[in-house]
Design an enzyme around this catalytic site. Structure first.
Site, PDB file in Angstrom:
ATOM      1  N   VAL A   9       0.821  -1.226   0.000  1.00 51.68           N
ATOM      2  CA  VAL A   9       0.000   0.000   0.000  1.00 51.68           C
ATOM      3  C   VAL A   9       0.853   1.275   0.000  1.00 51.68           C
ATOM      4  CG1 VAL A   9      -2.040  -1.022   1.089  1.00 51.68           C
ATOM      5  CG2 VAL A   9      -0.302   0.078   2.526  1.00 51.68           C
ATOM      6  N   LYS A  10       2.146   1.146   0.252  1.00 47.37           N
ATOM      7  CA  LYS A  10       3.012   2.334   0.324  1.00 47.37           C
ATOM      8  C   LYS A  10       3.425   2.777  -1.095  1.00 47.37           C
ATOM      9  CE  LYS A  10       2.656   1.967   4.780  1.00 47.37           C
ATOM     10  NZ  LYS A  10       3.546   1.357   5.759  1.00 47.37           N
TER      11      LYS A  10
END
Ligand SMILES: *Cc1c(COP(=O)(O)O)cnc(C)c1O
Length: 372
Positions: free
Chosen positions: A179-180
């Site tokens: 998700v980063k």
């Protein structure tokens, strides 16, 4: 369901990972320094040390500072638990400081109030992707002789007063969870200008051993020394190759995240959905797009029901049972964080989010809030 975050993998990523799979070095190979050097350029840091997760990176940073029993480290209450856990792994005490109302970033005043004779370091978290007030935090750390660590797991590519966050902190920590900003599956790194910290963390990720397998092979020797207690926190060549390829796309990822944010900003300008504030003199990396909403709990359930994958970032860390039980924390310790926690929700934000999906998110909010 439109998720709140998601990786973006293309054919270039698949090609380079496949090349590594066909090579001799799945770990401890050339991809590791190649990725570290590329990352160091982006962060304008002298050194980067790649490790197996952002959490391992935080642990390595705390260990490099020599945090131990009787030491306190100031952390913001609004963050992922790992920020505080890293202090706890080293036997230290995380001291929770309150955040600024408008940004939910560690407040320099809150940090100053939390300083005691036992304080060794301050960890700021670039929450949602917006850099902290790093000038003030640096001045505060210097005034009290403290180390300053940036948990920039949300903020790869962000700048503060025109400079990367690493220009202010002694060590800056990144995560490459899917998700980063860039994905390596699991992964993390520390950027630093200190050769001493970098050398320590290179040993720390390798059992505390002063050379790795590739160095020994090229030197034709079997001898090594374990000089302190370390861990196996290495990042594989498979992951570093993916990271290197993803890093090539960081600028386009950031551009798309910022464009999505400006569409949301416009759509929510009239309320009642209230985005967090963005301070002048900082570029935001938009890992998250966080808004305050009325009747959050009801709305959260309704949004999920409508296919909008919202999340809450974060439950204030000092309210978790572990910290209550072991460190005597609890309600009332960080009132701004606690009040914000009741109101916030993170909405879909990732480079591959389509314009039509942005419109769906905005329309769903209007529909659901009509009667609130
Ligand atoms: C993601 C994250 C971490 C931990 O990173 P992992 O790679 O998942 O271990 C730490 N701090 C913050 C603020 C994060 O968002």
């Amino acid at each position: 369901m439109i998720p709140y975050g998601k990786q973006h993998i293309d054919e270039d990523d698949i090609r380079i990972v496949t090349q590594v799979l066909r090579s001799d070095w799945l770990t401890c190979g050339q991809m590791v320094p190649d990725f570290e050097n590329a990352l160091a350029k982006v962060c304008q840091a002298e050194h980067c040390v790649a490790v197996s997760s952002g959490t391992a990176a935080l642990h390595a940073a705390m260990a490099a500072l020599g945090i131990g029993k009787d030491d306190e480290v100031i952390v913001p209450s609004i963050t992922f638990a790992a920020t505080a856990n890293a202090v706890t792994y080293c036997g230290g005490t995380p001291v929770f400081a309150d955040v600024e109302e408008d940004t939910l970033l560690l407040s320099p005043e809150g940090a100053e109030k939390a300083i005691t004779p036992r304080t060794k370091a301050i960890v700021g978290v670039d929450y949602a992707g917006q850099p902290c007030d790093w000038s003030s935090l640096r001045a505060l750390a210097d005034k009290h002789g403290l180390a300053l660590v940036a948990d920039s797991c949300h903020a790869l590519g962000a700048t503060c007063e025109g400079r990367p966050v690493n220009a202010f902190a002694d060590m800056t920590v990144y995560s490459f969870h899917p998700v980063k900003h860039i994905a390596t599956g699991e992964g993390g790194a520390i950027a630093t200008d200190s050769l001493e910290y970098a050398n320590f963390m290179r040993r720390f990720r390798n059992h505390g051993i002063s050379s790795d397998a590739r160095m020994r092979e090229s030197a034709g020797t079997w001898y090594y020394e374990m000089v302190e207690l370390g861990y196996n926190y290495r990042l594989t060549d498979i992951q570093c190759a993916l990271g290197l390829s993803q890093l090539n796309k960081l600028d386009s990822f950031l551009k798309r995240r910022r464009s999505i944010a400006s569409k949301y900003d416009k759509a929510f300008a009239e309320g009642p959905v209230r985005p967090l504030q963005v301070k002048p003199n900082r570029t935001h990396a938009y890992h998250l797009y966080v808004v305050r909403v009325p009747e959050r709990d009801t709305l959260f359930a309704e949004l999920r029901e409508a296919g909008i994958g919202v999340q809450v970032h974060y439950i204030p860390v000092h309210l978790h049972p572990f910290y209550r039980k072991n460190f005597g924390t609890g309600r009332g310790l960080c009132p701004v964080a606690e009040a914000a926690y009741e109101q916030i929700v993170s909405i879909p934000m990732f480079p591959a989010l389509q314009d039509a999906q942005i419109q769906t998110v905005v329309d769903t909010f209007s529909e659901l809030l009509k009667n609130k």
